[in-house]
Design an enzyme around this catalytic site. Structure first.
Site, mmCIF file in Angstrom:
data_model
loop_
_atom_site.group_PDB
_atom_site.id
_atom_site.type_symbol
_atom_site.label_atom_id
_atom_site.label_comp_id
_atom_site.label_asym_id
_atom_site.label_seq_id
_atom_site.Cartn_x
_atom_site.Cartn_y
_atom_site.Cartn_z
ATOM 1 C CE1 TYR A 167 -3.800 2.440 0.836
ATOM 2 C CE2 TYR A 167 -2.226 3.373 2.390
ATOM 3 C CZ TYR A 167 -3.412 3.460 1.693
ATOM 4 O OH TYR A 167 -4.219 4.568 1.830
ATOM 5 C CE LYS A 171 -3.369 5.118 -1.629
ATOM 6 N NZ LYS A 171 -4.479 5.666 -2.434
HETATM 7 N N1 LIG Z 1 -8.994 6.362 5.520
HETATM 8 C C1 LIG Z 1 -7.765 6.811 5.667
HETATM 9 O O1 LIG Z 1 -7.282 6.987 6.808
HETATM 10 C C2 LIG Z 1 -6.907 7.149 4.470
HETATM 11 C C3 LIG Z 1 -5.631 7.695 4.694
HETATM 12 C C4 LIG Z 1 -4.839 8.024 3.602
HETATM 13 C C5 LIG Z 1 -5.313 7.841 2.331
HETATM 14 N N2 LIG Z 1 -6.543 7.286 2.114
HETATM 15 C C6 LIG Z 1 -6.979 7.087 0.726
HETATM 16 O O2 LIG Z 1 -8.238 7.718 0.521
HETATM 17 C C7 LIG Z 1 -8.977 7.018 -0.488
HETATM 18 C C8 LIG Z 1 -10.361 6.674 0.047
HETATM 19 O O3 LIG Z 1 -10.193 5.799 1.157
HETATM 20 P P1 LIG Z 1 -11.328 5.456 2.223
HETATM 21 O O4 LIG Z 1 -10.672 5.456 3.539
HETATM 22 O O5 LIG Z 1 -12.541 6.263 1.994
HETATM 23 O O6 LIG Z 1 -11.589 3.915 1.834
HETATM 24 P P2 LIG Z 1 -12.927 3.031 1.739
HETATM 25 O O7 LIG Z 1 -13.949 3.505 2.709
HETATM 26 O O8 LIG Z 1 -12.458 1.614 1.781
HETATM 27 O O9 LIG Z 1 -13.453 3.391 0.270
HETATM 28 C C9 LIG Z 1 -12.712 3.032 -0.856
HETATM 29 C C10 LIG Z 1 -13.549 3.291 -2.077
HETATM 30 O O10 LIG Z 1 -12.786 2.901 -3.246
HETATM 31 C C11 LIG Z 1 -13.611 2.075 -4.022
HETATM 32 N N3 LIG Z 1 -12.866 1.191 -4.916
HETATM 33 C C12 LIG Z 1 -11.947 0.250 -4.613
HETATM 34 N N4 LIG Z 1 -11.548 -0.380 -5.736
HETATM 35 C C13 LIG Z 1 -12.236 0.176 -6.771
HETATM 36 C C14 LIG Z 1 -12.288 -0.028 -8.156
HETATM 37 N N5 LIG Z 1 -11.545 -0.977 -8.762
HETATM 38 N N6 LIG Z 1 -13.086 0.759 -8.923
HETATM 39 C C15 LIG Z 1 -13.848 1.716 -8.344
HETATM 40 N N7 LIG Z 1 -13.875 1.946 -7.019
HETATM 41 C C16 LIG Z 1 -13.074 1.180 -6.243
HETATM 42 C C17 LIG Z 1 -14.467 1.316 -3.034
HETATM 43 O O11 LIG Z 1 -15.587 0.703 -3.679
HETATM 44 P P3 LIG Z 1 -16.330 -0.601 -3.046
HETATM 45 O O12 LIG Z 1 -17.248 -0.097 -1.965
HETATM 46 O O13 LIG Z 1 -17.071 -1.167 -4.230
HETATM 47 O O14 LIG Z 1 -15.269 -1.518 -2.528
HETATM 48 C C18 LIG Z 1 -14.850 2.460 -2.109
HETATM 49 O O15 LIG Z 1 -15.895 3.221 -2.667
HETATM 50 C C19 LIG Z 1 -8.140 5.787 -0.849
HETATM 51 O O16 LIG Z 1 -7.394 6.051 -2.024
HETATM 52 C C20 LIG Z 1 -7.214 5.633 0.347
HETATM 53 O O17 LIG Z 1 -6.015 4.957 0.021
HETATM 54 C C21 LIG Z 1 -7.358 6.942 3.151
#
Ligand SMILES: NC(=O)c1ccc[n+]([C@@H]2O[C@H](COP(=O)([O-])OP(=O)(O)OC[C@H]3O[C@@H](n4cnc5c(N)ncnc54)[C@H](OP(=O)(O)O)[C@@H]3O)[C@@H](O)[C@H]2O)c1
Length: 244
Positions: A167, A171
């Site tokens: 991961y 990134k």
């Molecule tokens: N949460 C944190 O603390 C954090 C920190 C740093 C960065 N981020 C980044 O922020 C972004 C959003 O994360 P989040 O925390 O909101 O995660 P999340 O709640 O797991 O949501 C991830 C989203 O990405 C979608 N997704 C995954 N694979 C996909 C694909 N092949 N095509 C289309 N959609 C897809 C998922 O769809 P499904 O529902 O269908 O699986 C979901 O809607 C990510 O890039 C993550 O790496 C998050």
């Protein structure tokens, strides 16, 4: 400041940070295309926002599926003729927290890079002709503080012992893409930046995350609506630069 109504696509917006980003942009009056790989999940998320008095348009886009991406591009082209902001939010964390680098399977490395890097590049390239039609295109790539090689190699950093190899590395590569694409587009109005949303309470971030969704969407919203004198090729969290 581009306060006029923008056409914004958020990938992976059926839940988590993406959904909250869509909510805040719709609240600000922008036309939000709520991307979801699953049509039903996208429709349900759009209905949730509609019940709050907001209007968003659900759009099916599986970033890993070239045909799905092409259909989404055709749809946006036909119905909107341009794209002002692309928020590459879809992402996966396939390793358990605390996974040992040497225990991470090649399958996990490949799947992680497929979605987090290669699909992000593919979606960006596919939408670029429509983004070029905007007078102030903005591309936001969701990276993470875990992308930072400077912090990962600093024993005093709070992420020093927080390593999810595939991961984190995917990134870091997203950040490299941001820098390269920003350079390529430096003589255009398009701005390309990487966002660290914060450690946010989502399915990916986990319940132990300190940041609420409302704050977790702020960096993406700000970068998607940057003024003309805003940064490009930067790695930002709530307006402040992070070390690469
Ligand atoms: N949460 C944190 O603390 C954090 C920190 C740093 C960065 N981020 C980044 O922020 C972004 C959003 O994360 P989040 O925390 O909101 O995660 P999340 O709640 O797991 O949501 C991830 C989203 O990405 C979608 N997704 C995954 N694979 C996909 C694909 N092949 N095509 C289309 N959609 C897809 C998922 O769809 P499904 O529902 O269908 O699986 C979901 O809607 C990510 O890039 C993550 O790496 C998050």
């Amino acid at each position: 400041m581009h306060s006029h109504k923008r056409i914004v696509l958020v990938t992976g917006a059926n839940k988590g940070i993406g959904l909250e980003t869509a909510r805040q942009l719709a609240q600000a009056g922008h036309t939000v295309l709520l991307g979801a790989r699953d049509h039903h999940k996208g429709a349900a998320a759009a209905a949730k926002l509609k019940a709050e008095g907001l209007h968003v348009e659900a759009i099916t886009i599986d970033v890993d599926d070239a045909a799905s991406v092409a259909r989404a591009v055709a749809h946006v082209s036909e119905h909107h003729g341009k794209l002002d902001s692309l928020i590459n939010n879809a992402g996966v964390l396939l390793e358990p927290l605390g996974a040992a680098t040497l225990n991470t399977s090649l399958d996990v490395w490949r799947k992680t890079f497929e979605t987090n890097l290669f699909s992000l590049v593919a979606v960006t390239l596919a939408f670029l002709p429509l983004i070029r039609k905007s007078d102030a295109g903005r591309i936001v790539n969701l990276a993470s503080i875990l992308a930072s090689l400077t912090l990962h190699s600093d024993p005093t950093s709070f992420i020093y012992n927080f390593k999810t190899a595939a991961y984190d590395t995917s990134k870091t590569a997203v950040n490299a893409f941001t820098v390269h694409l920003a350079h390529e587009l430096k003589d255009t109005p398009i701005k390309v930046n990487s966002a660290h949303p914060g450690w946010v309470k989502t399915d990916l971030g986990g319940d132990g995350a300190p940041m609420e969704l409302e704050d977790g969407a702020k960096t993406s919203v700000a970068l998607a609506t940057l003024p003309d004198d805003g940064p490009t090729g930067a790695f930002l969290h709530l307006g402040a630069p992070l070390p690469w």
